[in-house]
Design a protein around this motif. Structure first.
Motif, PDB file in Angstrom:
ATOM      1  N   PRO A   1      92.219  71.884 -18.974  1.00 48.42           N
ATOM      2  CA  PRO A   1      91.852  71.119 -18.309  1.00 48.42           C
ATOM      3  C   PRO A   1      91.704  69.673 -18.554  1.00 48.42           C
ATOM      4  N   HIS A   2      91.520  68.622 -17.823  1.00 50.26           N
ATOM      5  CA  HIS A   2      91.293  67.451 -18.118  1.00 50.26           C
ATOM      6  C   HIS A   2      90.960  66.898 -17.458  1.00 50.26           C
ATOM      7  N   ALA A   3      89.586  67.045 -16.890  1.00 47.05           N
ATOM      8  CA  ALA A   3      88.551  66.642 -16.219  1.00 47.05           C
ATOM      9  C   ALA A   3      87.535  67.726 -15.169  1.00 47.05           C
ATOM     10  N   VAL A   4      86.233  67.187 -15.386  1.00 48.11           N
ATOM     11  CA  VAL A   4      85.346  68.517 -14.608  1.00 48.11           C
ATOM     12  C   VAL A   4      84.342  67.496 -13.706  1.00 48.11           C
ATOM     13  N   PHE A   5      83.898  68.136 -13.175  1.00 48.23           N
ATOM     14  CA  PHE A   5      83.560  67.547 -11.768  1.00 48.23           C
ATOM     15  C   PHE A   5      82.713  68.271 -11.075  1.00 48.23           C
ATOM     16  N   ALA A   6      81.512  67.096  -9.860  1.00 47.25           N
ATOM     17  CA  ALA A   6      80.849  67.786  -8.965  1.00 47.25           C
ATOM     18  C   ALA A   6      81.532  67.934  -7.929  1.00 47.25           C
ATOM     19  N   THR A   7      81.990  69.042  -6.724  1.00 46.88           N
ATOM     20  CA  THR A   7      82.703  68.762  -5.763  1.00 46.88           C
ATOM     21  C   THR A   7      82.120  68.024  -4.428  1.00 46.88           C
ATOM     22  N   VAL A   8      82.065  67.186  -3.953  1.00 52.25           N
ATOM     23  CA  VAL A   8      81.565  66.992  -3.065  1.00 52.25           C
ATOM     24  C   VAL A   8      81.759  67.699  -1.431  1.00 52.25           C
ATOM     25  N   LYS A   9      81.061  68.064  -0.418  1.00 50.84           N
ATOM     26  CA  LYS A   9      81.490  68.829  -0.027  1.00 50.84           C
ATOM     27  C   LYS A   9      82.777  68.006   1.449  1.00 50.84           C
ATOM     28  N   ARG A  10      83.654  68.724   2.070  1.00 50.22           N
ATOM     29  CA  ARG A  10      84.426  67.772   2.147  1.00 50.22           C
ATOM     30  C   ARG A  10      84.099  67.944   4.430  1.00 50.22           C
ATOM     31  N   SER A  11      84.131  66.991   4.589  1.00 52.83           N
ATOM     32  CA  SER A  11      84.021  67.148   6.323  1.00 52.83           C
ATOM     33  C   SER A  11      85.385  65.742   6.824  1.00 52.83           C
ATOM     34  N   PRO A  12      84.942  65.829   8.311  1.00 58.67           N
ATOM     35  CA  PRO A  12      86.515  65.907   8.760  1.00 58.67           C
ATOM     36  C   PRO A  12      85.812  63.782   8.746  1.00 58.67           C
ATOM     37  N   GLU A  13      84.846  63.449   8.410  1.00 60.53           N
ATOM     38  CA  GLU A  13      84.877  61.798   9.030  1.00 60.53           C
ATOM     39  C   GLU A  13      85.055  60.981   7.504  1.00 60.53           C
ATOM     40  N   LEU A  14      84.917  61.987   6.375  1.00 61.33           N
ATOM     41  CA  LEU A  14      84.887  61.973   4.860  1.00 61.33           C
ATOM     42  C   LEU A  14      86.985  61.820   4.854  1.00 61.33           C
ATOM     43  N   GLU A  15      87.200  62.650   5.285  1.00 64.81           N
ATOM     44  CA  GLU A  15      89.115  63.242   5.307  1.00 64.81           C
ATOM     45  C   GLU A  15      89.809  61.816   5.938  1.00 64.81           C
ATOM     46  N   SER A  16      88.987  61.276   7.337  1.00 69.67           N
ATOM     47  CA  SER A  16      89.259  60.375   7.730  1.00 69.67           C
ATOM     48  C   SER A  16      89.111  59.411   7.346  1.00 69.67           C
ATOM     49  N   LEU A  17      88.214  58.743   6.948  1.00 66.28           N
ATOM     50  CA  LEU A  17      88.325  57.712   5.626  1.00 66.28           C
ATOM     51  C   LEU A  17      89.313  57.812   4.538  1.00 66.28           C
ATOM     52  N   ALA A  18      89.348  58.402   3.788  1.00 60.21           N
ATOM     53  CA  ALA A  18      90.093  58.652   2.806  1.00 60.21           C
ATOM     54  C   ALA A  18      91.514  58.317   2.990  1.00 60.21           C
ATOM     55  N   GLN A  19      91.965  58.759   4.287  1.00 62.01           N
ATOM     56  CA  GLN A  19      93.189  58.758   4.781  1.00 62.01           C
ATOM     57  C   GLN A  19      93.990  57.204   5.461  1.00 62.01           C
ATOM     58  N   ALA A  20      92.503  56.461   5.690  1.00 61.82           N
ATOM     59  CA  ALA A  20      93.101  55.289   6.578  1.00 61.82           C
ATOM     60  C   ALA A  20      93.052  54.965   5.379  1.00 61.82           C
ATOM     61  N   CYS A  21      92.546  54.580   4.213  1.00 61.15           N
ATOM     62  CA  CYS A  21      92.317  54.148   2.843  1.00 61.15           C
ATOM     63  C   CYS A  21      93.807  54.701   2.804  1.00 61.15           C
ATOM     64  N   ARG A  22      94.402  55.776   2.718  1.00 62.46           N
ATOM     65  CA  ARG A  22      95.867  56.064   1.539  1.00 62.46           C
ATOM     66  C   ARG A  22      96.977  55.247   2.281  1.00 62.46           C
ATOM     67  N   ARG A  23      96.936  55.483   4.010  1.00 61.62           N
ATOM     68  CA  ARG A  23      97.580  55.056   4.880  1.00 61.62           C
ATOM     69  C   ARG A  23      97.678  53.665   4.753  1.00 61.62           C
ATOM     70  N   ILE A  24      96.785  52.327   4.579  1.00 61.84           N
ATOM     71  CA  ILE A  24      97.023  51.582   4.464  1.00 61.84           C
ATOM     72  C   ILE A  24      97.901  51.035   3.218  1.00 61.84           C
ATOM     73  N   SER A  25      97.459  51.900   1.918  1.00 59.69           N
ATOM     74  CA  SER A  25      97.940  51.906   0.497  1.00 59.69           C
ATOM     75  C   SER A  25     100.045  52.421   1.215  1.00 59.69           C
ATOM     76  N   ALA A  26      99.809  53.443   1.578  1.00 54.43           N
ATOM     77  CA  ALA A  26     101.657  53.777   2.276  1.00 54.43           C
ATOM     78  C   ALA A  26     102.192  52.169   2.886  1.00 54.43           C
ATOM     79  N   ARG A  27     101.197  52.086   3.802  1.00 57.57           N
ATOM     80  CA  ARG A  27     102.069  50.791   4.282  1.00 57.57           C
ATOM     81  C   ARG A  27     102.681  49.554   3.696  1.00 57.57           C
ATOM     82  N   MET A  28     101.774  49.248   2.251  1.00 54.54           N
ATOM     83  CA  MET A  28     101.733  48.450   1.997  1.00 54.54           C
ATOM     84  C   MET A  28     102.616  48.474   0.649  1.00 54.54           C
TER      85      MET A  28
END
Length: 179
Positions: free
Chosen positions: A81-108
């Motif tokens: 173990p290298h970190a402990v965390f509180a789990t944030v419940k997944r949602s389609p909107e949250l996944e979409s926002l994260a993916q949009a940020c990651r797509r920009i990162s990949a594109r750049m």
């Protein structure tokens, strides 16, 4: 060079629910409340002109406000173990926002984070913490539920290292959600 990541802020009422978890785990370096956030994408180190282009690109993301909640805890590092965390419940909107940020990162062509998106709030980084200790801590707090809360914005944060001390996270840009 500056080091940037996109993240959702965590309201004080939720942080107040998380701070009592920060106990009883050997080797834990507990995070301070102003470090709590939900990382959407890590972009890495870049020069300021690239950061300005990133800011423009992220500013174009259209996403509704998000309802978030905490459901349990966990740890990273399956056997060591290298970190402990509180789990944030997944949602389609949250996944979409994260993916949009990651797509920009990949594109750049920025740092590519190949790990699957796992929404969480890091509570501590661990050093030499036995797996059994992380499991026991996790079992104790697995019943935690907090929220929901509405995220109406996210930030571009700069991570500023400080010669062996905890990094500072400075919000350098804010992006509204919804609207």
């Amino acid at each position: 060079m500056i080091r940037l990541f996109a993240a959702l802020p965590v309201p004080d009422a939720i942080i107040d629910r998380l701070e009592p978890l920060q106990t009883g785990l050997d080797g834990a370096r507990w995070r301070e409340r102003h470090h709590f956030h939900v990382t959407l994408a890590y972009f890495g180190d870049m020069k300021e002109p690239v950061a300005e282009m990133l800011d423009e690109e992220i500013g174009e993301i259209a996403c509704p406000q998000l309802d978030l909640e905490i459901e349990g805890v966990g740890w990273f590092g399956r056997k060591e173990p290298h970190a402990v965390f509180a789990t944030v419940k997944r949602s389609p909107e949250l996944e979409s926002l994260a993916q949009a940020c990651r797509r920009i990162s990949a594109r750049m062509g920025l740092d590519k984070d190949d790990r699957p998106f796992k929404p969480h709030i890091t509570l501590a980084y661990l050093s030499n913490t036995p797996l059994e200790a992380a499991m026991a801590w996790s079992e104790r707090w697995q019943v935690l539920r907090a929220g929901p809360w509405t995220a109406d914005r996210f930030h571009l944060f700069e991570s500023i290292g400080r010669d062996g001390k905890k990094s500072l996270y400075d919000p350098v840009a804010e992006y509204p959600l919804g609207g």
